[in-house]
Design a protein around this motif. Structure first.
Motif, short mmCIF file in Angstrom:
data_model
loop_
_atom_site.label_atom_id
_atom_site.label_comp_id
_atom_site.label_asym_id
_atom_site.label_seq_id
_atom_site.Cartn_x
_atom_site.Cartn_y
_atom_site.Cartn_z
N GLU A 288 0.84 -1.21 0.00
CA GLU A 288 0.00 0.00 0.00
C GLU A 288 0.86 1.25 0.00
O GLU A 288 1.90 1.31 0.66
CB GLU A 288 -0.89 0.01 1.25
CG GLU A 288 -2.14 -0.81 1.08
CD GLU A 288 -3.05 -0.66 2.28
OE1 GLU A 288 -2.92 0.34 3.01
OE2 GLU A 288 -3.86 -1.58 2.49
N ARG A 289 0.39 2.24 -0.76
CA ARG A 289 1.12 3.50 -0.73
C ARG A 289 0.22 4.58 -0.12
O ARG A 289 -1.01 4.43 -0.05
CB ARG A 289 1.48 3.90 -2.17
CG ARG A 289 2.75 3.20 -2.65
CD ARG A 289 3.24 3.79 -3.94
NE ARG A 289 2.30 3.56 -5.03
CZ ARG A 289 2.50 3.98 -6.28
NH1 ARG A 289 3.59 4.68 -6.55
NH2 ARG A 289 1.63 3.73 -7.22
N ALA A 290 0.87 5.66 0.30
CA ALA A 290 0.08 6.76 0.89
C ALA A 290 -0.85 7.34 -0.18
O ALA A 290 -0.51 7.34 -1.37
CB ALA A 290 1.01 7.85 1.41
N ALA A 291 -2.00 7.82 0.24
CA ALA A 291 -2.95 8.41 -0.70
C ALA A 291 -2.32 9.61 -1.41
O ALA A 291 -1.51 10.32 -0.80
CB ALA A 291 -4.21 8.86 0.05
N PRO A 292 -2.62 9.82 -2.70
CA PRO A 292 -2.04 10.97 -3.40
C PRO A 292 -2.57 12.28 -2.83
O PRO A 292 -3.63 12.31 -2.21
CB PRO A 292 -2.51 10.76 -4.84
CG PRO A 292 -3.74 9.97 -4.73
CD PRO A 292 -3.56 9.08 -3.52
N VAL A 293 -1.82 13.34 -3.07
CA VAL A 293 -2.26 14.67 -2.63
C VAL A 293 -3.56 15.00 -3.35
O VAL A 293 -3.66 14.86 -4.58
CB VAL A 293 -1.17 15.71 -2.97
CG1 VAL A 293 -1.68 17.09 -2.68
CG2 VAL A 293 0.08 15.41 -2.20
N ARG A 294 -4.54 15.42 -2.59
CA ARG A 294 -5.84 15.68 -3.22
C ARG A 294 -5.79 16.95 -4.05
O ARG A 294 -5.26 17.98 -3.63
CB ARG A 294 -6.93 15.82 -2.16
CG ARG A 294 -7.29 14.49 -1.54
CD ARG A 294 -8.43 14.65 -0.59
NE ARG A 294 -9.63 15.13 -1.26
CZ ARG A 294 -10.79 15.24 -0.64
NH1 ARG A 294 -10.88 14.95 0.65
NH2 ARG A 294 -11.84 15.65 -1.29
N THR A 295 -6.30 16.91 -5.27
CA THR A 295 -6.33 18.12 -6.09
C THR A 295 -7.75 18.56 -6.37
O THR A 295 -8.00 19.48 -7.12
CB THR A 295 -5.62 17.88 -7.42
OG1 THR A 295 -6.19 16.74 -8.03
CG2 THR A 295 -4.14 17.69 -7.22
N THR A 296 -8.72 17.83 -5.81
CA THR A 296 -10.11 18.26 -5.99
C THR A 296 -10.71 18.54 -4.63
O THR A 296 -10.10 18.28 -3.59
CB THR A 296 -10.93 17.16 -6.67
OG1 THR A 296 -10.79 15.97 -5.90
CG2 THR A 296 -10.46 16.92 -8.09
N GLY A 297 -11.92 19.07 -4.62
CA GLY A 297 -12.62 19.36 -3.38
C GLY A 297 -12.03 20.59 -2.71
O GLY A 297 -11.15 21.27 -3.24
N PHE A 298 -12.52 20.87 -1.52
CA PHE A 298 -12.16 22.10 -0.83
C PHE A 298 -10.68 22.13 -0.47
O PHE A 298 -9.97 23.10 -0.73
CB PHE A 298 -13.02 22.25 0.42
CG PHE A 298 -12.72 23.51 1.19
CD1 PHE A 298 -12.95 24.76 0.62
CD2 PHE A 298 -12.19 23.44 2.46
CE1 PHE A 298 -12.67 25.91 1.33
CE2 PHE A 298 -11.90 24.59 3.16
CZ PHE A 298 -12.14 25.82 2.61
N VAL A 299 -10.19 20.98 0.12
CA VAL A 299 -8.79 20.94 0.54
C VAL A 299 -7.89 21.09 -0.68
O VAL A 299 -6.90 21.83 -0.65
CB VAL A 299 -8.51 19.62 1.30
CG1 VAL A 299 -7.04 19.56 1.69
CG2 VAL A 299 -9.40 19.51 2.51
N GLY A 300 -8.26 20.39 -1.75
CA GLY A 300 -7.48 20.48 -2.98
C GLY A 300 -7.43 21.90 -3.51
O GLY A 300 -6.38 22.39 -3.94
N PHE A 301 -8.54 22.57 -3.45
CA PHE A 301 -8.62 23.95 -3.91
C PHE A 301 -7.67 24.82 -3.10
O PHE A 301 -6.90 25.61 -3.64
CB PHE A 301 -10.06 24.45 -3.78
CG PHE A 301 -10.24 25.88 -4.18
CD1 PHE A 301 -10.24 26.25 -5.51
CD2 PHE A 301 -10.37 26.85 -3.20
CE1 PHE A 301 -10.38 27.57 -5.86
CE2 PHE A 301 -10.52 28.18 -3.56
CZ PHE A 301 -10.52 28.54 -4.89
N LEU A 302 -7.72 24.63 -1.77
CA LEU A 302 -6.84 25.41 -0.91
C LEU A 302 -5.39 25.19 -1.31
O LEU A 302 -4.60 26.11 -1.43
CB LEU A 302 -7.02 24.99 0.55
CG LEU A 302 -8.27 25.47 1.28
CD1 LEU A 302 -8.22 25.03 2.73
CD2 LEU A 302 -8.40 26.98 1.19
#
Lengths: 338, 428
Positions: free
Chosen positions: B15-29
């Protein structure tokens, strides 16, 4: 373009058909069925529209009293709000029958405008409003103060005269309107706010802590305010003059809006003359014998009018001061009705 | 068999760490607001700016505001117990004055009826899907002003009938005279007779009491002045723009002089001149209504500005277009009316709306010449000692600001809509 030219032509025809002024003002007013009275566009305590758009104030009540004397109905007045610039033109052109607009009686105005002052409804004067924290008790302690003043009024002239004659220095900070001036004073741009005393009381209501500010006792100018009528109609001049005198005399005689009917039945010769049960004094003025009781029933005596609009009965709470009757320490004095 | 398939993986992928989110509110920030040090700094500064401007405004207008009360005591901090924001009961109490000025209470239905008529005629004009645009436009631009004048000002039945007849004949001629004008004539006459009957049955002896324009005020005056200014300045502007490009020297010089003169003088000067100087030059018994003087001044002033805006649009039309029109045998009027002007106006919608919006706000200058527009009425109400409180000024100005903003914003949004619609052919 079409709209403008059409409306233009229509307005023109309306304007041309307006009646020209006549020397027979009382007859004109009676025929028209309504008195046309020039007032200010908004001056606290003198003429300002209330929530329903009805005019209230001393200047307004004087006109209502004249209407009451003529028509026995104080509501038969058309109020024409006038700016300081327009007021004399409106009177001269016959657009209004009487100008009751907080106008200071001066020699130049009395002689050069083709109009006469009929009396003094309110003795005003220029005063100073200062913060209590400055611990100033007299205007003579105001040396080198910064003073907020409304520009374009006689206030600046009076101020210069007063400080020069007392050998004091001062700094003027001038503003366009009374509201801006008082906001500047409140925000600390200057130490002192100067204006007519009645105005000072009105503007003090808009301060966050009115109790922290005090109006100094010195009054540095004379501002007798009164109604004006056109030259050349002495009958109308007499009537407007005596309506105010009647209100002052009524206060002196103890006639109030409440007891006027009882007083009218009195046997005292003085009261019989006033109420017209003896003689025909009212008819000599061109109105009816019971003119005084008409006025008092509608508007009350001078003291009641004062209390209601600027005195204890109003938000302004101005003391009677000079406007008290002559026999009670003031200078309001009317010739007798006889 | 299965042993031979060597490429089948036997163990699970770790298992690898989840990718950096680029969508949604956190991704927007992360991608928009804090992706570089500069952006982080800007974000923080903007947030502070919002915190120090928007939050106090909302506090003043809504949170700390007083909503009910009978007089100034309701809006004083010592009676309320906390710092007081806007004093809304003051606006509620004065609202009728802010809308009608000193217009007599018994006659206010006339103002309401005028507003209603304007809305009924204007809305179908603004919605492209609805039919009968030309008739609607005729009614709004020619019939409505006269009806509005009689409703608002009052006056005799005769004058109303005469103006009705004049307008009907104008409409008749405009829509083709004896050949095709009968329908327009009929509609117009019916319209005027209908209004006449309504007025007749309502007024005493067929006469509405005259309400002097001096008594008009508030939003009524603001709307009358700005609508008249906008509507009247358009034809003036078009005529001047054409005149400035004319080949006849007299017309060209006149147009240039006219435009440059009116553009070079401040509006306040124009209003002052119209109100106080004009009466000195005309005979004593010749008076023009005060509101009318201001209306004429503003229409001419705005016309000069519009002329230059429209001329800008006409310069953008290639010369080949009018040459082609000439080659087809079109007259100058037809070339201008059918080829040049429609395209020119389409080009300059943003510029025109810009000057309309600034005109709408400039109407507040009429309070200098003793007319009570919306801002003037608000200022006059400051004189009422019954409502005199520390926040009275801010409340009054905030209210006026909200009204002005909603009208200007409405105009601006509608112009965007029109622009998109008219430029549909350019979209790719």
């Amino acid at each position: 373009m079409k709209r403008v030219s059409l409306v233009f032509i229509l307005a023109l025809s309306v304007g041309l058909s307006t009646q020209m002024a006549s020397a027979q003002t009382l007859k004109t007013v009676t025929d028209r069925g309504i008195l046309s009275c020039g007032v200010s566009q908004g001056l606290p305590g003198f003429s300002s529209p209330d929530d329903k758009g009805n005019w209230t104030g001393i200047d307004v009540d004087v006109c209502r009293a004249i209407a009451a004397a003529i028509f026995n109905d104080p509501s038969k007045v058309k109020f024409v709000p006038l700016s300081a610039k327009d007021r004399f033109t409106a009177l001269q052109s016959g657009e209004i029958d009487v100008l009751s607009r907080n106008t200071t009686w001066t020699l130049s105005r009395d002689t050069s405008l083709g109009a006469n002052f009929t009396g003094v409804t309110y003795y005003d004067g220029q005063g100073f409003l200062v913060k209590k924290s400055l611990k100033v008790n007299s205007a003579l302690e105001l040396n080198s103060a910064s003073i907020c003043v409304q520009t374009g009024t006689t206030t600046e002239q009076n101020l210069a005269d007063y400080f020069k004659s007392n050998n004091m220095k001062y700094e003027v900070i001038a503003f366009g309107s009374a509201d801006e001036t008082v906001k500047a004073y409140e925000s600390g741009r200057c130490d002192v706010f100067t204006s007519d005393v009645s105005q000072l009381y009105a503007e003090r209501l808009k301060l966050a802590n009115p109790a922290d500010h005090v109006v100094l006792p010195e009054v540095i100018s004379k501002e007798p305010l009164g109604p004006m009528v056109r030259h050349g109609d002495d009958q109308w001049f007499d009537l407007v003059k005596w309506v105010l005198f009647a209100m002052i005399d009524a206060e002196e005689l103890g006639i109030t809006q409440r007891n006027v009917d009882d007083m009218a039945k009195s046997d005292k010769p003085e009261l019989k003359r006033v109420f017209g049960t003896d003689g025909n004094l009212g008819e000599q003025l061109g109105v009816t014998k019971d003119w005084v009781s008409r006025i008092i029933k509608a508007e009350g005596n001078y003291g009641e009018m004062f209390d209601r609009n600027v005195g204890a009965g109003s938000k302004l709470g101005i003391a009677r001061g000079l406007n008290q009757l002559w026999n009670k320490g003031g200078i309001q004095y009317a010739p007798p009705i006889r | 068999m299965s042993d031979e398939v060597a490429f089948v993986r036997q163990e699970l992928v770790p298992e690898r760490a989840a990718p950096v989110r680029t969508t949604g509110f956190v991704g927007f920030l992360r991608t928009r607001l804090f992706n570089t040090p500069t952006n982080t700094l800007l974000t923080v500064l903007s947030a502070l700016l919002i915190w120090f401007t928007v939050v106090p405004t909302i506090r003043f207008l809504l949170v700390d505001a007083v909503w009910h009360g009978a007089d100034r005591n309701a809006c004083l901090a010592e009676n309320v117990g906390h710092p007081v924001g806007a004093c809304w009961p003051y606006v509620t109490a004065k609202l009728t004055q802010f809308i009608y000025g000193f217009y007599p209470a018994a006659e206010r239905w006339r103002v309401n009826l005028t507003f209603l008529l304007a809305a009924l005629l204007l809305l179908p004009l603004l919605i492209p899907r609805l039919p009968a645009k030309s008739l609607n436009a005729c009614l709004f631009f020619i019939a409505f002003p006269v009806v509005a004048f009689f409703l608002l000002h009052g006056g005799g039945m005769t004058a109303f009938a005469v103006s009705g007849a004049i307008i009907s004949i104008l409409l008749f001629l405009l829509s083709g005279g004896t050949r095709t004008g009968w329908l327009a004539l009929g509609v117009s006459l019916a319209w005027f007779v209908g209004i006449g009957i309504v007025i007749d049955s309502m007024g005493d002896a067929g006469r509405l009491p005259i309400v002097d324009t001096r008594l008009w005020g508030g939003l009524l005056v603001t709307l009358v002045v700005s609508v008249t200014g906008i509507v009247a300045s358009m034809p003036i502007g078009m005529a001047l723009a054409l005149g400035r490009r004319s080949t006849i020297p007299l017309i060209r010089i006149f147009s240039i002089a006219f435009i440059e003169f009116w553009r070079g003088v401040p509006l306040i000067t124009v209003l002052f001149f119209a109100t106080y100087m004009l009466p000195l030059f005309v005979p004593a018994n010749f008076t023009i209504d005060g509101l009318m003087r201001a209306l004429i001044g503003i229409a001419v002033f705005a016309g000069a500005y519009n002329a230059e805006v429209i001329r800008g649009g006409m310069l953008a039309i290639p010369r080949g277009q009018s040459e082609a029109a000439s080659a087809l045998g079109l007259s100058w009027w037809k070339t201008t009316g059918l080829i040049v002007m429609p395209q020119a106006l389409r080009h300059v919608i943003p510029g025109l709306v810009n000057s309309f919006i600034s005109l709408f706000k400039d109407t507040s200058l009429v309070s200098i010449v003793a007319l009570f527009d919306l801002l003037g009425t608000v200022r006059a109400s400051f004189a009422d000692p019954v409502w005199a409180t520390p926040t009275m000024l801010f409340t009054g100005f905030a209210f006026a600001g909200i009204i002005y903003f909603s009208f200007c914003f409405g105009m601006s949004r509608y112009s965007l809509f029109v622009e998109r619609r008219l430029n549909a052919h350019r979209r790719n």
